[in-house]
Design a protein around this motif. Sequence first.
Motif, PDB file in Angstrom:
ATOM      1  N   TYR A  32      17.560  40.130 -18.125  1.00  0.00           N
ATOM      2  CA  TYR A  32      18.809  40.202 -17.391  1.00  0.00           C
ATOM      3  C   TYR A  32      18.784  41.495 -16.620  1.00  0.00           C
ATOM      4  O   TYR A  32      18.564  42.559 -17.192  1.00  0.00           O
ATOM      5  N   LEU A  34      20.370  43.981 -13.313  1.00  0.00           N
ATOM      6  CA  LEU A  34      21.586  44.304 -12.581  1.00  0.00           C
ATOM      7  C   LEU A  34      21.258  45.279 -11.458  1.00  0.00           C
ATOM      8  O   LEU A  34      20.329  46.079 -11.565  1.00  0.00           O
ATOM      9  N   TYR A  36      23.216  48.314  -9.258  1.00  0.00           N
ATOM     10  CA  TYR A  36      24.385  49.170  -9.156  1.00  0.00           C
ATOM     11  C   TYR A  36      24.293  49.956  -7.856  1.00  0.00           C
ATOM     12  O   TYR A  36      23.212  50.280  -7.370  1.00  0.00           O
TER      13      TYR A  36
ATOM     14  N   PHE B  33      28.420  53.636 -23.909  1.00  0.00           N
ATOM     15  CA  PHE B  33      27.121  54.277 -23.675  1.00  0.00           C
ATOM     16  C   PHE B  33      27.322  55.653 -23.038  1.00  0.00           C
ATOM     17  O   PHE B  33      28.249  55.848 -22.255  1.00  0.00           O
ATOM     18  N   TYR B  35      25.012  58.355 -20.708  1.00  0.00           N
ATOM     19  CA  TYR B  35      23.807  58.550 -19.928  1.00  0.00           C
ATOM     20  C   TYR B  35      23.798  59.960 -19.356  1.00  0.00           C
ATOM     21  O   TYR B  35      24.840  60.561 -19.115  1.00  0.00           O
ATOM     22  N   TYR B  48      24.380  55.038 -27.852  1.00  0.00           N
ATOM     23  CA  TYR B  48      25.157  53.805 -27.743  1.00  0.00           C
ATOM     24  C   TYR B  48      26.023  53.618 -28.983  1.00  0.00           C
ATOM     25  O   TYR B  48      25.565  53.848 -30.109  1.00  0.00           O
ATOM     26  N   LEU B  91      27.226  60.592 -17.676  1.00  0.00           N
ATOM     27  CA  LEU B  91      27.966  59.366 -17.371  1.00  0.00           C
ATOM     28  C   LEU B  91      28.284  58.615 -18.653  1.00  0.00           C
ATOM     29  O   LEU B  91      27.447  58.498 -19.547  1.00  0.00           O
ATOM     30  N   ARG B  95      31.371  48.423 -22.104  1.00  0.00           N
ATOM     31  CA  ARG B  95      31.085  47.011 -21.900  1.00  0.00           C
ATOM     32  C   ARG B  95      31.994  46.211 -22.805  1.00  0.00           C
ATOM     33  O   ARG B  95      32.201  46.592 -23.965  1.00  0.00           O
ATOM     34  N   GLN B  98      29.491  42.373 -26.865  1.00  0.00           N
ATOM     35  CA  GLN B  98      28.206  42.782 -27.412  1.00  0.00           C
ATOM     36  C   GLN B  98      27.051  42.092 -26.703  1.00  0.00           C
ATOM     37  O   GLN B  98      25.946  42.562 -26.711  1.00  0.00           O
ATOM     38  N   GLY B  99      27.327  40.996 -26.106  1.00  0.00           N
ATOM     39  CA  GLY B  99      26.274  40.160 -25.564  1.00  0.00           C
ATOM     40  C   GLY B  99      25.564  40.753 -24.367  1.00  0.00           C
ATOM     41  O   GLY B  99      25.956  41.762 -23.805  1.00  0.00           O
ATOM     42  N   MET B 100      24.516  40.127 -23.957  1.00  0.00           N
ATOM     43  CA  MET B 100      23.640  40.648 -22.929  1.00  0.00           C
ATOM     44  C   MET B 100      24.224  40.535 -21.530  1.00  0.00           C
ATOM     45  O   MET B 100      24.127  41.433 -20.733  1.00  0.00           O
ATOM     46  N   ASN B 101      24.773  39.411 -21.228  1.00  0.00           N
ATOM     47  CA  ASN B 101      25.036  39.128 -19.828  1.00  0.00           C
ATOM     48  C   ASN B 101      26.399  39.582 -19.336  1.00  0.00           C
ATOM     49  O   ASN B 101      27.197  38.790 -18.844  1.00  0.00           O
ATOM     50  N   THR B 102      26.645  40.847 -19.524  1.00  0.00           N
ATOM     51  CA  THR B 102      27.849  41.451 -18.965  1.00  0.00           C
ATOM     52  C   THR B 102      27.470  42.793 -18.373  1.00  0.00           C
ATOM     53  O   THR B 102      26.566  43.462 -18.877  1.00  0.00           O
ATOM     54  N   GLU B 103      28.170  43.165 -17.332  1.00  0.00           N
ATOM     55  CA  GLU B 103      27.856  44.444 -16.730  1.00  0.00           C
ATOM     56  C   GLU B 103      28.573  45.562 -17.474  1.00  0.00           C
ATOM     57  O   GLU B 103      29.568  45.344 -18.147  1.00  0.00           O
ATOM     58  N   ALA B 104      28.039  46.761 -17.337  1.00  0.00           N
ATOM     59  CA  ALA B 104      28.676  47.954 -17.871  1.00  0.00           C
ATOM     60  C   ALA B 104      29.487  48.622 -16.758  1.00  0.00           C
ATOM     61  O   ALA B 104      29.078  48.619 -15.602  1.00  0.00           O
ATOM     62  N   PHE B 105      30.635  49.162 -17.153  1.00  0.00           N
ATOM     63  CA  PHE B 105      31.517  49.840 -16.206  1.00  0.00           C
ATOM     64  C   PHE B 105      31.399  51.347 -16.435  1.00  0.00           C
ATOM     65  O   PHE B 105      31.577  51.811 -17.569  1.00  0.00           O
ATOM     66  N   PHE B 106      31.140  52.058 -15.375  1.00  0.00           N
ATOM     67  CA  PHE B 106      30.890  53.488 -15.483  1.00  0.00           C
ATOM     68  C   PHE B 106      32.111  54.315 -15.100  1.00  0.00           C
ATOM     69  O   PHE B 106      32.897  53.923 -14.230  1.00  0.00           O
ATOM     70  N   GLY B 107      32.218  55.482 -15.740  1.00  0.00           N
ATOM     71  CA  GLY B 107      33.160  56.483 -15.288  1.00  0.00           C
ATOM     72  C   GLY B 107      32.560  57.291 -14.151  1.00  0.00           C
ATOM     73  O   GLY B 107      31.427  57.058 -13.730  1.00  0.00           O
TER      74      GLY B 107
END
Lengths: 113, 115
Positions: A32, A34, A36, B33, B35, B48, B91, B95, B98-107
């Motif tokens: 998967y 992505l 950004y 997360f 970074y 994480y 950063l 999310r 827990q699953g794989m197919n979701t995007e992460a939202f960053f600050g």
Amino acid sequence: DQQVKQNSPSLSVQEGRISILNCDYTNSMFDYFLWYKKYPAEGPTFLISISSIKDKNEDGRFTVFLNKSAKHLSLHIVPSQPGDSAVYFCAENYGGSQGNLIFGKGTKLSVKP
Amino acid sequence: GAGVSQSPRYKVAKRGQDVALRCDPISGHVSLFWYQQALGQGPEFLTYFQNEAQLDKSGLPSDRFFAERPEGSVSTLKIQRTQQEDSAVYLCASRPLQGMNTEAFFGQGTRLTVV
């Protein structure tokens, strides 16, 4: 060794033309990916994603292509606009259900009016 | 707020000083997360959390780095005895699942400069 590679640090394109950003990966376990987009002084914002059950995903002007045999993906932006000027990061979902993201070093896109 | 919030936005620390960076994830997001992004590089994974449990801290560069998320929402990244090489943008991302197919939202990140 880098798991996600973006070999072009920068790209310059004329407004209205196509922008193609490339990304190579080495890990085949997790499938998967992505893209950004990041403006200066802001955090990365999600653009588009693709899973290995597809070879293409399209969202408006943005299309991501996945070539699993070559372990390569690309982001196409057409037509490019000056507001698209930013750093683009390719990321691979790593860690299965934990969902850690491994990022490339980014490509700085400049779209000239 | 609607997004991931980080504070402070900018921090200047003298070498040897301890710093604490705060992250408020999107409400209800399970995964969080941290970074580190050095100049000209992509974000590098530090650690994480899933709710309050720190499941992976393999990216923390030294034992001077410590992160916590005691109640499964707000998280703090602490750096002790800061060094110049710690200068970077930190950063935080969250999310929803827990699953794989979701995007992460960053600050927006915290830019740390160690002088």
